[in-house]
Motif scaffolding. Sequence first.
Motif, PDB file in Angstrom:
ATOM      1  N   TRP A  70     -12.700  -5.924  -3.033  1.00 53.51           N
ATOM      2  CA  TRP A  70     -11.596  -5.133  -3.560  1.00 53.51           C
ATOM      3  C   TRP A  70     -11.968  -4.513  -4.903  1.00 53.51           C
ATOM      4  CZ3 TRP A  70      -5.684  -5.730  -3.292  1.00 53.51           C
ATOM      5  CH2 TRP A  70      -5.256  -5.510  -1.995  1.00 53.51           C
ATOM      6  N   SER A  71     -13.235  -4.237  -5.065  1.00 61.51           N
ATOM      7  CA  SER A  71     -13.703  -3.616  -6.293  1.00 61.51           C
ATOM      8  C   SER A  71     -13.860  -2.126  -6.050  1.00 61.51           C
ATOM      9  CB  SER A  71     -15.052  -4.232  -6.711  1.00 61.51           C
ATOM     10  OG  SER A  71     -15.538  -3.607  -7.868  1.00 61.51           O
ATOM     11  N   VAL A  72     -12.882  -1.349  -6.497  1.00 57.56           N
ATOM     12  CA  VAL A  72     -12.886   0.093  -6.308  1.00 57.56           C
ATOM     13  C   VAL A  72     -12.806   0.761  -7.672  1.00 57.56           C
ATOM     14  CG1 VAL A  72     -11.721   2.061  -5.248  1.00 57.56           C
ATOM     15  CG2 VAL A  72     -11.734  -0.160  -4.078  1.00 57.56           C
ATOM     16  N   VAL A  73     -13.776   1.583  -7.959  1.00 55.94           N
ATOM     17  CA  VAL A  73     -13.837   2.230  -9.270  1.00 55.94           C
ATOM     18  C   VAL A  73     -12.583   3.084  -9.497  1.00 55.94           C
ATOM     19  CG1 VAL A  73     -15.108   3.850 -10.715  1.00 55.94           C
ATOM     20  CG2 VAL A  73     -16.355   2.272  -9.228  1.00 55.94           C
ATOM     21  N   GLY A  74     -11.938   2.863 -10.626  1.00 51.12           N
ATOM     22  CA  GLY A  74     -10.779   3.674 -10.996  1.00 51.12           C
ATOM     23  C   GLY A  74      -9.469   3.236 -10.390  1.00 51.12           C
ATOM     24  N   LYS A  75      -9.478   2.101  -9.623  1.00 53.70           N
ATOM     25  CA  LYS A  75      -8.240   1.634  -9.006  1.00 53.70           C
ATOM     26  C   LYS A  75      -8.025   0.157  -9.310  1.00 53.70           C
ATOM     27  CE  LYS A  75      -8.232   4.849  -5.089  1.00 53.70           C
ATOM     28  NZ  LYS A  75      -8.200   4.972  -3.605  1.00 53.70           N
ATOM     29  N   THR A  76      -6.781  -0.184  -9.606  1.00 54.74           N
ATOM     30  CA  THR A  76      -6.430  -1.589  -9.820  1.00 54.74           C
ATOM     31  C   THR A  76      -6.114  -2.248  -8.484  1.00 54.74           C
ATOM     32  OG1 THR A  76      -4.073  -1.134 -10.072  1.00 54.74           O
ATOM     33  CG2 THR A  76      -5.453  -0.986 -12.061  1.00 54.74           C
ATOM     34  N   ASN A  77      -6.040  -3.574  -8.491  1.00 53.74           N
ATOM     35  CA  ASN A  77      -5.659  -4.296  -7.269  1.00 53.74           C
ATOM     36  C   ASN A  77      -4.277  -3.853  -6.791  1.00 53.74           C
ATOM     37  OD1 ASN A  77      -8.044  -5.834  -7.407  1.00 53.74           O
ATOM     38  ND2 ASN A  77      -7.073  -7.307  -8.779  1.00 53.74           N
ATOM     39  N   PHE A  78      -3.393  -3.634  -7.739  1.00 58.36           N
ATOM     40  CA  PHE A  78      -2.035  -3.203  -7.397  1.00 58.36           C
ATOM     41  C   PHE A  78      -2.055  -1.831  -6.730  1.00 58.36           C
ATOM     42  CE2 PHE A  78       2.011  -1.096  -8.726  1.00 58.36           C
ATOM     43  CZ  PHE A  78       2.858  -1.858  -7.945  1.00 58.36           C
ATOM     44  N   GLN A  79      -2.883  -0.918  -7.231  1.00 59.18           N
ATOM     45  CA  GLN A  79      -2.965   0.416  -6.646  1.00 59.18           C
ATOM     46  C   GLN A  79      -3.520   0.366  -5.222  1.00 59.18           C
ATOM     47  OE1 GLN A  79      -5.314   2.183  -9.799  1.00 59.18           O
ATOM     48  NE2 GLN A  79      -3.577   3.387 -10.545  1.00 59.18           N
ATOM     49  N   ILE A  80      -4.522  -0.479  -5.012  1.00 55.00           N
ATOM     50  CA  ILE A  80      -5.095  -0.605  -3.667  1.00 55.00           C
ATOM     51  C   ILE A  80      -4.050  -1.164  -2.709  1.00 55.00           C
ATOM     52  CG2 ILE A  80      -6.910  -1.667  -2.275  1.00 55.00           C
ATOM     53  CD1 ILE A  80      -8.571  -1.886  -4.857  1.00 55.00           C
ATOM     54  N   PHE A  81      -3.365  -2.206  -3.146  1.00 58.38           N
ATOM     55  CA  PHE A  81      -2.326  -2.810  -2.311  1.00 58.38           C
ATOM     56  C   PHE A  81      -1.238  -1.785  -1.992  1.00 58.38           C
ATOM     57  CE2 PHE A  81       1.865  -4.782  -2.037  1.00 58.38           C
ATOM     58  CZ  PHE A  81       1.686  -5.664  -0.972  1.00 58.38           C
ATOM     59  N   THR A  82      -0.811  -1.043  -2.991  1.00 59.09           N
ATOM     60  CA  THR A  82       0.251  -0.058  -2.802  1.00 59.09           C
ATOM     61  C   THR A  82      -0.161   1.024  -1.812  1.00 59.09           C
ATOM     62  OG1 THR A  82       1.069  -0.436  -5.050  1.00 59.09           O
ATOM     63  CG2 THR A  82       1.738   1.611  -3.973  1.00 59.09           C
ATOM     64  N   GLU A  83      -1.407   1.464  -1.880  1.00 60.66           N
ATOM     65  CA  GLU A  83      -1.895   2.479  -0.941  1.00 60.66           C
ATOM     66  C   GLU A  83      -1.824   1.963   0.499  1.00 60.66           C
ATOM     67  OE1 GLU A  83      -5.791   3.686  -2.079  1.00 60.66           O
ATOM     68  OE2 GLU A  83      -5.120   4.727  -3.885  1.00 60.66           O
ATOM     69  N   ILE A  84      -2.210   0.698   0.687  1.00 63.29           N
ATOM     70  CA  ILE A  84      -2.166   0.108   2.027  1.00 63.29           C
ATOM     71  C   ILE A  84      -0.722   0.025   2.523  1.00 63.29           C
ATOM     72  CG2 ILE A  84      -2.569  -2.017   3.335  1.00 63.29           C
ATOM     73  CD1 ILE A  84      -5.008  -2.487   1.512  1.00 63.29           C
ATOM     74  N   ILE A  85       0.180  -0.405   1.650  1.00 62.51           N
ATOM     75  CA  ILE A  85       1.585  -0.528   2.032  1.00 62.51           C
ATOM     76  C   ILE A  85       2.195   0.840   2.336  1.00 62.51           C
ATOM     77  CG2 ILE A  85       3.889  -1.113   1.179  1.00 62.51           C
ATOM     78  CD1 ILE A  85       2.162  -3.508   2.050  1.00 62.51           C
ATOM     79  N   ASP A  86       1.898   1.838   1.492  1.00 59.73           N
ATOM     80  CA  ASP A  86       2.436   3.182   1.727  1.00 59.73           C
ATOM     81  C   ASP A  86       1.932   3.755   3.052  1.00 59.73           C
ATOM     82  OD1 ASP A  86       3.804   3.061  -0.638  1.00 59.73           O
ATOM     83  OD2 ASP A  86       2.367   4.252  -1.786  1.00 59.73           O
ATOM     84  N   SER A  87       0.654   3.530   3.341  1.00 61.87           N
ATOM     85  CA  SER A  87       0.100   4.012   4.615  1.00 61.87           C
ATOM     86  C   SER A  87       0.761   3.306   5.792  1.00 61.87           C
ATOM     87  CB  SER A  87      -1.416   3.777   4.649  1.00 61.87           C
ATOM     88  OG  SER A  87      -2.068   4.524   3.652  1.00 61.87           O
ATOM     89  N   SER A  88       1.002   2.010   5.634  1.00 58.40           N
ATOM     90  CA  SER A  88       1.639   1.239   6.707  1.00 58.40           C
ATOM     91  C   SER A  88       3.055   1.746   6.965  1.00 58.40           C
ATOM     92  CB  SER A  88       1.662  -0.247   6.342  1.00 58.40           C
ATOM     93  OG  SER A  88       0.346  -0.751   6.211  1.00 58.40           O
ATOM     94  N   LYS A  89       3.749   2.091   5.911  1.00 60.49           N
ATOM     95  CA  LYS A  89       5.111   2.615   6.054  1.00 60.49           C
ATOM     96  C   LYS A  89       5.113   3.925   6.845  1.00 60.49           C
ATOM     97  CE  LYS A  89       7.113   0.662   1.825  1.00 60.49           C
ATOM     98  NZ  LYS A  89       7.647   0.983   0.466  1.00 60.49           N
ATOM     99  N   GLU A  90       4.101   4.762   6.616  1.00 63.05           N
ATOM    100  CA  GLU A  90       4.016   6.035   7.332  1.00 63.05           C
ATOM    101  C   GLU A  90       3.630   5.814   8.795  1.00 63.05           C
ATOM    102  OE1 GLU A  90       4.930   9.032   6.201  1.00 63.05           O
ATOM    103  OE2 GLU A  90       5.608   7.884   4.451  1.00 63.05           O
ATOM    104  N   ILE A  91       2.708   4.887   9.015  1.00 60.41           N
ATOM    105  CA  ILE A  91       2.257   4.618  10.388  1.00 60.41           C
ATOM    106  C   ILE A  91       3.400   4.101  11.244  1.00 60.41           C
ATOM    107  CG2 ILE A  91       0.759   3.150  11.804  1.00 60.41           C
ATOM    108  CD1 ILE A  91      -1.289   3.288   9.529  1.00 60.41           C
ATOM    109  N   ILE A  92       4.219   3.228  10.657  1.00 59.90           N
ATOM    110  CA  ILE A  92       5.294   2.608  11.433  1.00 59.90           C
ATOM    111  C   ILE A  92       6.384   3.614  11.815  1.00 59.90           C
ATOM    112  CG2 ILE A  92       6.933   1.885   9.644  1.00 59.90           C
ATOM    113  CD1 ILE A  92       6.898  -0.890  10.947  1.00 59.90           C
ATOM    114  N   LYS A  93       6.386   4.758  11.159  1.00 63.29           N
ATOM    115  CA  LYS A  93       7.366   5.800  11.491  1.00 63.29           C
ATOM    116  C   LYS A  93       6.982   6.574  12.750  1.00 63.29           C
ATOM    117  CE  LYS A  93       8.747   6.705   6.686  1.00 63.29           C
ATOM    118  NZ  LYS A  93       8.729   7.724   5.595  1.00 63.29           N
ATOM    119  N   ILE A  94       5.721   6.470  13.135  1.00 67.97           N
ATOM    120  CA  ILE A  94       5.241   7.236  14.293  1.00 67.97           C
ATOM    121  C   ILE A  94       5.975   6.789  15.560  1.00 67.97           C
ATOM    122  CG2 ILE A  94       3.236   7.771  15.726  1.00 67.97           C
ATOM    123  CD1 ILE A  94       1.491   7.287  13.268  1.00 67.97           C
ATOM    124  N   GLN A  95       6.506   7.745  16.271  1.00 68.23           N
ATOM    125  CA  GLN A  95       7.251   7.439  17.491  1.00 68.23           C
ATOM    126  C   GLN A  95       6.289   7.285  18.665  1.00 68.23           C
ATOM    127  OE1 GLN A  95      10.552   6.826  17.714  1.00 68.23           O
ATOM    128  NE2 GLN A  95      10.217   6.310  19.878  1.00 68.23           N
TER     129      GLN A  95
END
Length: 253
Positions: free
Chosen positions: A70-95
């Motif tokens: 989880w070592s990503v230049v320029g991103k915190t652990n919180f930012q990485i987690f948030t990106e995953i959660i935001d993507s999951s929220k969009e995926i779950i909307k797919i009909q």
Amino acid sequence: MGLAKQYWMELQEEQAYEEKCEWIREYLQDDDPDEYSKEWQEAEDAYEEYLNRLHIDFENQRYEEEYDYWSVVGKTNFQIFTEIIDSSKEIIKIQIDNIKIRKNLFVMLYGHIVAAIESYLSSTFIEQVMSPGNSEYIRKLVESDPEFANRKFTIKEIFSKQEELENDVKLYLRDLIFHKIDKVKPMYKNVLDIDFGNNIEWLFKAISLRHDCVHRAGYDKDGNEIDLDKEKVEDLIKRCSELVEHIESELTT
């Protein structure tokens, strides 16, 4: 023990002894030192310290090479987690009309989200404890964790053990299985003074269910298909987000 193995071990011991003698000769700057002298004994102690330092350097390098998931230049652990959660929220909307495909999507998403919270908990804890200047956290971990409390050493080893302590903590945290929430929860409380609260049973259940999602492709150990739907995935997202936001708020106060 077979003769071949015994012979091989004797060769290894002989080679190690020759390497030690060569190092001592260079250390003493004497081609023919007396092995029974005080100088030789002091050189042997120095050689042991040299080997110990090599081991620590090697383990530090191995730690840096392996602990980078989880070592990503320029991103915190919180930012990485948030990106995953935001993507999951969009995926779950797919009909998706196909029931089987929709269930498989929920299984994959559920496992992905639990993996995200596990990685966040692990990465954040290690980052806090091992950051320069946080020696108090290391002390709290050593004093509160049974892994360190049960270790024994002699008075003679006090200073060498103190020098090795940070490296030992690194290796211990790297190898710790962070989906054992019964161990992680008290570690956060005892070391970082962050309380997950009493209502954390949902995370125990989510981690157990993740095992069925990842290792059994959506079936339990008895061969029954696990019951997952959109609402349960959304509830998991909500609970994980709330826990991470709570931790972040505690870290910044």
